[in-house]
Design an enzyme around this catalytic site. Structure first.
Site, PDB file in Angstrom:
ATOM      1  N   GLU A  62       0.891  -1.164   0.000  1.00 34.39           N
ATOM      2  CA  GLU A  62       0.000   0.000   0.000  1.00 34.39           C
ATOM      3  C   GLU A  62       0.923   1.205   0.000  1.00 34.39           C
ATOM      4  O   GLU A  62       1.724   1.370   0.910  1.00 34.39           O
ATOM      5  CB  GLU A  62      -0.891  -0.064   1.234  1.00 34.39           C
ATOM      6  CG  GLU A  62      -2.170   0.699   1.073  1.00 34.39           C
ATOM      7  CD  GLU A  62      -2.041   2.118   1.567  1.00 34.39           C
ATOM      8  OE1 GLU A  62      -1.961   3.025   0.704  1.00 34.39           O
ATOM      9  OE2 GLU A  62      -1.996   2.336   2.782  1.00 34.39           O
ATOM     10  N   CYS A  87      -1.304   9.091   3.686  1.00 36.47           N
ATOM     11  CA  CYS A  87      -1.329   8.760   2.260  1.00 36.47           C
ATOM     12  C   CYS A  87      -2.693   9.090   1.677  1.00 36.47           C
ATOM     13  O   CYS A  87      -2.853   9.147   0.470  1.00 36.47           O
ATOM     14  CB  CYS A  87      -0.961   7.302   2.038  1.00 36.47           C
ATOM     15  SG  CYS A  87      -2.078   6.180   2.824  1.00 36.47           S
TER      16      CYS A  87
HETATM   17  C1  UN1 Z   1      -6.569   7.388   7.360  1.00 41.41           C
HETATM   18  O1  UN1 Z   1      -6.685   8.250   6.490  1.00 41.41           O
HETATM   19  O2  UN1 Z   1      -7.244   7.386   8.392  1.00 41.41           O
HETATM   20  O3  UN1 Z   1      -0.457   5.697   5.612  1.00 41.41           O
HETATM   21  C2  UN1 Z   1      -5.642   6.235   7.233  1.00 41.41           C
HETATM   22  C3  UN1 Z   1      -1.538   6.233   5.433  1.00 41.41           C
HETATM   23  C4  UN1 Z   1      -2.706   5.332   5.081  1.00 41.41           C
HETATM   24  C5  UN1 Z   1      -3.713   5.265   6.145  1.00 41.41           C
HETATM   25  C6  UN1 Z   1      -4.653   6.392   6.131  1.00 41.41           C
HETATM   26  N1  UN1 Z   1      -2.185   4.013   4.835  1.00 41.41           N
HETATM   27  O4  UN1 Z   1      -1.671   7.416   5.557  1.00 41.41           O
END
Ligand code: UN1
Length: 456
Positions: free
Chosen positions: A229, A263
């Site tokens: 991811e 992200c």
């Molecule tokens: C969120 O927006 O609550 O690393 C989680 C990150 C994502 C998770 C976002 N994998 O920002």
């Protein structure tokens, strides 16, 4: 080799000093995890789920302590940090129940007296590589299903969040057989041997696209299961007819909350021409209203960047990118920590690096589109495809958007940030590789099916 994690609000505050596990530490952890797996996999689902429920209760009892550590180690605003711990507890409770759901299916066999059964089994040792920005939720949304379905886990957290990972590790260890969950501190010198270890059956990675692609190649190259991811360059579109006040407020938070270090943060705001100026004015004042201060303060919304290098690289992109800075663009006066004022930049076109690359800072590009159709074209004109939002009062346009946008998560009149743990999460294009995370997708990743024919 040793390394430190520091408080990004007060860099003179050393949160912890750690010894990197390195190749030997990884080897030891994986072989112990293999041992633990041979026992843990034989436990009934009620025992595995019960362990997750126990971990959830324990974490709930430590909420305030873990919250404070998250604030101190990664500079997350305390209200968000508390919400993240509470999300972690919910994730554990969800999988505590989910492991009791059907673990297979039966099919009609060629001979009517036979049974043709497809059953799920755990994989073995799972390596989890996690980022510093959600130091509780991300390790738990990987570890809870991994453990719940009978695997053993070796977690390599980002160096900047090692103290939080060790605190979680301490809580988990109390409820699991020895070595079923281990933390290996370190950076690439530890991550690489872990990803490449022949006894690691599956690798789940969250982090940058650059590292994610290396991890995917290395793991897949030796036949391990892998999911990555990665980053985003998430657009929020605002179309004519949208509630502009609500859109501006929601987007400001999605872009700048926790200094844009998600992200899922909004990196581009793409506005239809006829409402461009109206939205721009509202967005500037919403961004200027965001509260930048010590993340320990209950009213903080923005907080510092994780390290000085992250701020320097954001400032560099700002300087080289051009465009017109509407607000922000400099560190606030008088702060010792790695702060940067929430920054909104009007860019001429989609080639500005602020509209192309993931900046991971409170920096957002504002673009004008001739029409709703052009807005979608612009939105898709990046390598990434994690989340996309549209603000509109036109149901047809919203539904068309959901069909045409290249993103794993679509939000209509809602923030790009924020994730539901019981549905699949992950992106398309360079944002995601392999199967999605969370919800039922997690069961599919952390187990494999066996097709079994039983003949009496
Ligand atoms: C969120 O927006 O609550 O690393 C989680 C990150 C994502 C998770 C976002 N994998 O920002």
């Amino acid at each position: 080799m040793t390394f430190k994690s520091v408080d990004p609000h007060d860099p003179s505050d050393i949160v912890g000093e750690f010894e990197a596990a390195g190749p030997e530490g990884v080897d030891r952890a994986v072989s112990r995890a293999r041992e633990a797996f041979s026992e843990w996999r034989t436990q009934p689902a009620s025992v595995r789920g019960g362990a997750l429920a126990g971990i959830a209760d324990d974490l709930a009892g430590s909420t305030e302590e873990v919250t404070r550590l998250v604030v101190r180690e990664v500079g997350k605003p305390i209200t968000e940090a508390r919400a993240e711990v509470s999300r972690g507890i919910s994730i554990l409770r969800y999988y505590a129940q989910m492991v009791l759901a059907a673990d297979g299916e039966t099919f009609p066999a060629a001979r009517s007296e036979d049974w043709l059964v497809v059953r799920r089994y755990p994989l073995g040792v799972c390596a989890l590589l996690t980022p510093w920005n959600f130091p509780v939720a991300i390790p738990l949304w990987k570890a809870a299903p991994a453990i719940g379905y009978g695997n053993a886990v070796v977690l390599k957290p980002a160096p900047a969040s090692t103290a939080v990972a060790e605190a979680l590790g301490g809580i988990l260890a109390k409820h699991l057989p020895e070595d079923a969950f281990q933390v290996v501190p370190g950076d690439a010198e530890t991550g690489e041997p872990l990803v490449n270890h022949p006894d690691v059956a599956a690798v789940s990675f969250t982090g940058s696209a650059k590292v994610g692609h290396i991890v995917a190649q290395q793991a897949a190259g030796r036949g391990a299961k892998v999911q990555c991811e990665m980053g985003g360059q998430n657009p929020s579109l605002v179309l004519a007819g949208a509630d502009l006040d609500a859109a501006a407020k929601t987007i400001a938070y999605a872009a700048m909350g926790y200094a844009g270090q998600k992200c899922t943060a909004t990196s581009r705001v793409i506005v239809e021409k006829s409402v461009y100026e109206d939205l721009r004015d509202r967005l500037v004042s919403a961004v200027e209203g965001m509260v930048v201060m010590d993340p320990e303060d209950e009213s903080c919304e923005v907080g510092p960047l994780i390290e000085d290098g992250a701020r320097a690289s954001a400032l560099d992109t700002l300087k080289n990118g051009g465009g017109r800075t509407l607000t922000g663009g400099t560190p606030p006066d008088g702060a010792d920590g790695f702060y940067l004022e929430p920054t909104l930049v009007e860019v001429e076109g989609p080639d500005n690096p602020l509209a192309k690359e993931e900046v991971f800072a409170p920096v957002t590009a504002l673009l004008k589109a001739e029409s709703a159709e052009e807005a979608v074209r612009l939105a898709n004109d990046v390598r990434y495809g994690l989340v996309a939002a549209v603000f509109t009062n036109d149901l047809r346009k919203a539904m068309t958007f959901a069909g045409n946008i290249e993103a794993g998560l679509v939000r209509i009149n809602a923030a790009t940030s924020g994730v539901d743990y019981h549905v699949p999460f992950g992106g398309t294009k360079e944002s995601g590789l392999g199967s999605k995370e969370q919800g039922l997708a997690a069961r599919d990743f952390y187990t494999e099916t066996r097709t079994i024919l039983i003949s009496p």
